[in-house]
Design a protein around this motif. Structure first.
Motif, mmCIF file in Angstrom:
data_model
loop_
_atom_site.group_PDB
_atom_site.id
_atom_site.type_symbol
_atom_site.label_atom_id
_atom_site.label_comp_id
_atom_site.label_asym_id
_atom_site.label_seq_id
_atom_site.Cartn_x
_atom_site.Cartn_y
_atom_site.Cartn_z
ATOM 1 N N MET A 1 0.869 -1.070 0.026
ATOM 2 C CA MET A 1 -0.038 0.052 -0.049
ATOM 3 C C MET A 1 0.791 1.363 -0.123
ATOM 4 N N ILE A 2 0.615 2.261 -0.891
ATOM 5 C CA ILE A 2 1.358 3.504 -0.924
ATOM 6 C C ILE A 2 0.482 4.501 0.013
ATOM 7 N N ASN A 3 1.176 4.869 1.180
ATOM 8 C CA ASN A 3 0.632 5.855 1.922
ATOM 9 C C ASN A 3 0.874 7.289 1.385
ATOM 10 N N ILE A 4 -0.200 8.142 1.420
ATOM 11 C CA ILE A 4 -0.079 9.363 0.946
ATOM 12 C C ILE A 4 -0.267 10.496 1.764
ATOM 13 N N ALA A 5 0.307 11.686 1.643
ATOM 14 C CA ALA A 5 -0.093 12.878 2.164
ATOM 15 C C ALA A 5 -0.524 13.866 1.316
ATOM 16 N N LEU A 6 -1.674 14.452 1.682
ATOM 17 C CA LEU A 6 -2.324 15.143 0.785
ATOM 18 C C LEU A 6 -1.950 16.808 1.385
ATOM 19 N N LEU A 7 -1.204 17.679 0.833
ATOM 20 C CA LEU A 7 -1.104 19.037 0.978
ATOM 21 C C LEU A 7 -2.087 19.863 0.058
ATOM 22 N N GLY A 8 -3.015 20.514 0.743
ATOM 23 C CA GLY A 8 -4.014 21.240 0.342
ATOM 24 C C GLY A 8 -5.285 20.555 0.003
ATOM 25 N N ALA A 9 -6.258 21.103 0.805
ATOM 26 C CA ALA A 9 -7.668 20.376 0.806
ATOM 27 C C ALA A 9 -8.741 21.453 0.430
ATOM 28 N N GLY A 10 -8.193 22.154 -0.700
ATOM 29 C CA GLY A 10 -9.400 22.922 -1.288
ATOM 30 C C GLY A 10 -10.310 22.028 -2.617
ATOM 31 N N ARG A 11 -10.586 22.868 -3.647
ATOM 32 C CA ARG A 11 -11.328 22.418 -4.721
ATOM 33 C C ARG A 11 -10.904 21.035 -5.363
ATOM 34 N N ILE A 12 -9.499 21.183 -5.575
ATOM 35 C CA ILE A 12 -8.880 20.051 -6.521
ATOM 36 C C ILE A 12 -8.546 19.003 -5.294
ATOM 37 N N GLY A 13 -7.967 19.345 -4.296
ATOM 38 C CA GLY A 13 -7.424 18.514 -3.183
ATOM 39 C C GLY A 13 -8.615 17.592 -2.806
ATOM 40 N N LYS A 14 -10.029 17.969 -2.641
ATOM 41 C CA LYS A 14 -10.992 17.246 -2.085
ATOM 42 C C LYS A 14 -11.109 16.141 -3.146
ATOM 43 N N MET A 15 -10.910 16.301 -4.519
ATOM 44 C CA MET A 15 -11.241 15.376 -5.462
ATOM 45 C C MET A 15 -10.062 14.421 -5.334
ATOM 46 N N HIS A 16 -8.835 14.913 -5.169
ATOM 47 C CA HIS A 16 -7.752 14.015 -5.125
ATOM 48 C C HIS A 16 -7.967 12.984 -3.942
ATOM 49 N N ALA A 17 -8.281 13.573 -2.877
ATOM 50 C CA ALA A 17 -8.203 12.732 -1.593
ATOM 51 C C ALA A 17 -9.204 11.458 -2.085
ATOM 52 N N GLU A 18 -10.545 11.735 -2.610
ATOM 53 C CA GLU A 18 -11.389 10.452 -2.952
ATOM 54 C C GLU A 18 -10.624 9.650 -3.922
ATOM 55 N N ILE A 19 -10.054 10.169 -4.718
ATOM 56 C CA ILE A 19 -9.348 9.205 -5.823
ATOM 57 C C ILE A 19 -8.137 8.505 -5.168
ATOM 58 N N ILE A 20 -7.566 9.101 -4.380
ATOM 59 C CA ILE A 20 -6.565 8.107 -3.516
ATOM 60 C C ILE A 20 -7.176 7.071 -2.940
ATOM 61 N N LYS A 84 13.799 15.994 -0.946
ATOM 62 C CA LYS A 84 14.860 15.757 -0.073
ATOM 63 C C LYS A 84 14.506 14.830 0.889
ATOM 64 N N ALA A 85 13.211 14.632 1.399
ATOM 65 C CA ALA A 85 12.803 13.573 2.122
ATOM 66 C C ALA A 85 12.527 12.112 1.452
ATOM 67 N N LYS A 86 13.105 12.267 0.121
ATOM 68 C CA LYS A 86 12.703 11.016 -0.805
ATOM 69 C C LYS A 86 11.431 10.517 -0.895
ATOM 70 N N LYS A 87 10.373 11.228 -0.920
ATOM 71 C CA LYS A 87 9.102 10.819 -1.240
ATOM 72 C C LYS A 87 8.985 11.083 -2.650
ATOM 73 N N ALA A 88 8.060 10.158 -2.985
ATOM 74 C CA ALA A 88 7.353 10.442 -4.369
ATOM 75 C C ALA A 88 6.344 11.521 -4.392
ATOM 76 N N ILE A 89 6.466 12.210 -5.474
ATOM 77 C CA ILE A 89 5.748 13.471 -5.635
ATOM 78 C C ILE A 89 4.794 13.645 -6.795
ATOM 79 N N PHE A 90 3.541 13.979 -6.454
ATOM 80 C CA PHE A 90 2.748 14.149 -7.469
ATOM 81 C C PHE A 90 2.278 15.695 -7.245
ATOM 82 N N CYS A 91 2.583 16.773 -8.168
ATOM 83 C CA CYS A 91 2.240 17.988 -7.816
ATOM 84 C C CYS A 91 1.338 18.630 -9.103
ATOM 85 N N GLU A 92 0.045 19.357 -8.573
ATOM 86 C CA GLU A 92 -0.780 19.982 -9.622
ATOM 87 C C GLU A 92 0.087 20.984 -10.371
ATOM 88 N N LYS A 93 -0.448 21.395 -11.403
ATOM 89 C CA LYS A 93 -0.007 22.437 -12.428
ATOM 90 C C LYS A 93 -0.247 23.729 -11.692
#
Ligand SMILES: NC(=O)c1ccc[n+]([C@@H]2O[C@H](COP(=O)([O-])OP(=O)(O)OC[C@H]3O[C@@H](n4cnc5c(N)ncnc54)[C@H](O)[C@@H]3O)[C@@H](O)[C@H]2O)c1
Length: 334
Positions: A1-20, A84-93
């Motif tokens: 299981m890949i454990n994810i931290a969501l930074l930013g829980a606005g309009r698009i963050g909410k959608m990403h939370a559900e997709i995750i 720097k913390a060696k995490k995989a990163i998905f970043c919004e445009k």
């Protein structure tokens, strides 16, 4: 299981939370937003924990990957901390609106080998991807023109306009990227841009544009036309066309169903097209996230890179220069 931290829980963050949480190999571990009500709400709705700082989320051993969906000016800082913390990163445009910050981030993360994907979701739309394939498999022969119509249903409010950073860098950046995606290895080398305020008072107050048109040219000589509006009364208008020596392929607008009605007053009448980005691109948002997870699991480089984010911003900057100087600009990617 890949454990994810969501930074930013606005309009698009909410959608990403559900997709995750809907993904079989991913789980939403932490949510952080400067607005604690937003993080609380999104974490409660998605069975996750709130953390009290971005640092706590990024440096936690429980976290494998970050999903950065916070306000644009925070992205480069979070990418740097995450890499720097060696995490995989998905970043919004967009990565940022300021090319100097993007370049500084690029040098800060140089040599750090962690999956890093930028949220140009339109590349993952099944229909737009078929348009791109029509170029690669030569179904349309030699590509000569790309035409993108991209119009929002209604203008955003003044707060959004003041924070977003301008039409070309925040919105058209998707279309610059989609053009680059279709062109493949053939870089865009020239841009001529027009922008104006034709109808919206808030856009005027924000000194932004509500209407824009662009002509771009690739190194091999392909012409690209992009037109944008912040208002289309019939819904979120998203059409992409490629034209070449052996024909044309179009990715058209989508309706909720394929039903057409025929009456005394109309023929072939359809339901309104899908209203905005979360409805229209739901499949693309899910598939870009699938791609991110597959890259982490298989230790592969994501197909939408930091460089793609940087190059799209460079085109947007050249477009602003073209508008300002009222001339065609040669694009320099250095
Ligand atoms: N790919 C797409 O289709 C798409 C669509 C919409 C937005 N976006 C991008 O996603 C990002 C967010 O956009 P949005 O529409 O959700 O905006 P939004 O304003 O709804 O949400 C942004 C959130 O970030 C939070 N935030 C601000 N500073 C923060 C910080 N230092 N740490 C943590 N959280 C912080 C805000 O409190 C807010 O909740 C922007 O970069 C935007 O360009 C992409």
């Amino acid at each position: 299981m890949i454990n994810i931290a969501l930074l930013g829980a606005g309009r698009i963050g909410k959608m990403h939370a559900e997709i995750i949480n809907a993904h079989p190999k991913a789980r939403l571990q932490f949510v952080y937003d400067v607005n604690s009500n937003s993080s609380k709400q999104v974490s409660e709705e998605n069975n996750s924990e709130v953390v009290s700082s971005a640092e706590e989320a990024i440096n936690s051993e429980k976290v494998d990957a970050l999903l950065i969906a916070s306000a644009t000016p925070t992205h480069t800082k979070f990418i740097t901390m995450g890499a720097k913390a060696k995490k995989a990163i998905f970043c919004e445009k967009p990565i940022d609106l300021d090319i100097d910050k993007v370049n500084e981030c690029m040098s800060n993360i140089k040599g750090i080998d962690t999956p890093l994907q930028i949220g140009f979701n339109r590349r993952f739309d099944n229909s737009h991807a078929k348009v791109q394939q029509a170029r690669t498999n030569k179904e349309i022969g030699e590509l000569e023109m790309i035409i993108i119509s991209s119009r929002d249903p209604a203008p955003p409010g003044l707060d959004y306009l003041n924070a977003a950073g301008g039409f070309f860098r925040d919105t058209t950046i998707h279309d610059f990227d989609l053009s680059r995606f279709i062109l493949g290895e053939d870089p865009i080398v020239q841009v001529s841009a027009f922008g104006d305020n034709l109808f919206d008072e808030n856009v005027k107050k924000a000194e932004d544009f509500d209407t824009a048109m662009f002509i771009l040219k690739s190194k091999k000589g392909v012409f690209i036309h992009i037109n944008n509006s912040r208002r289309a009364v019939y819904g979120y208008d998203q059409r992409v066309e490629v034209f070449g020596s052996k024909g044309m392929v179009i990715s058209n607008n989508q309706t909720p169903s394929s039903v057409e009605s025929f009456t005394e007053s109309s023929t072939s009448s359809k339901e309104p097209i899908l209203n905005f980005f979360i409805e229209r691109y739901v499949q693309a948002y899910k598939d870009q996230f699938n791609h991110f997870i597959e890259c982490i699991v298989n230790n592969k480089k994501p197909s939408v890179t930091f460089e793609d984010g940087r190059n799209a911003l460079i085109i947007a900057n050249a477009a602003y220069e073209s508008h300002k100087l009222k001339k065609t600009i040669d694009i320099n990617y250095e």
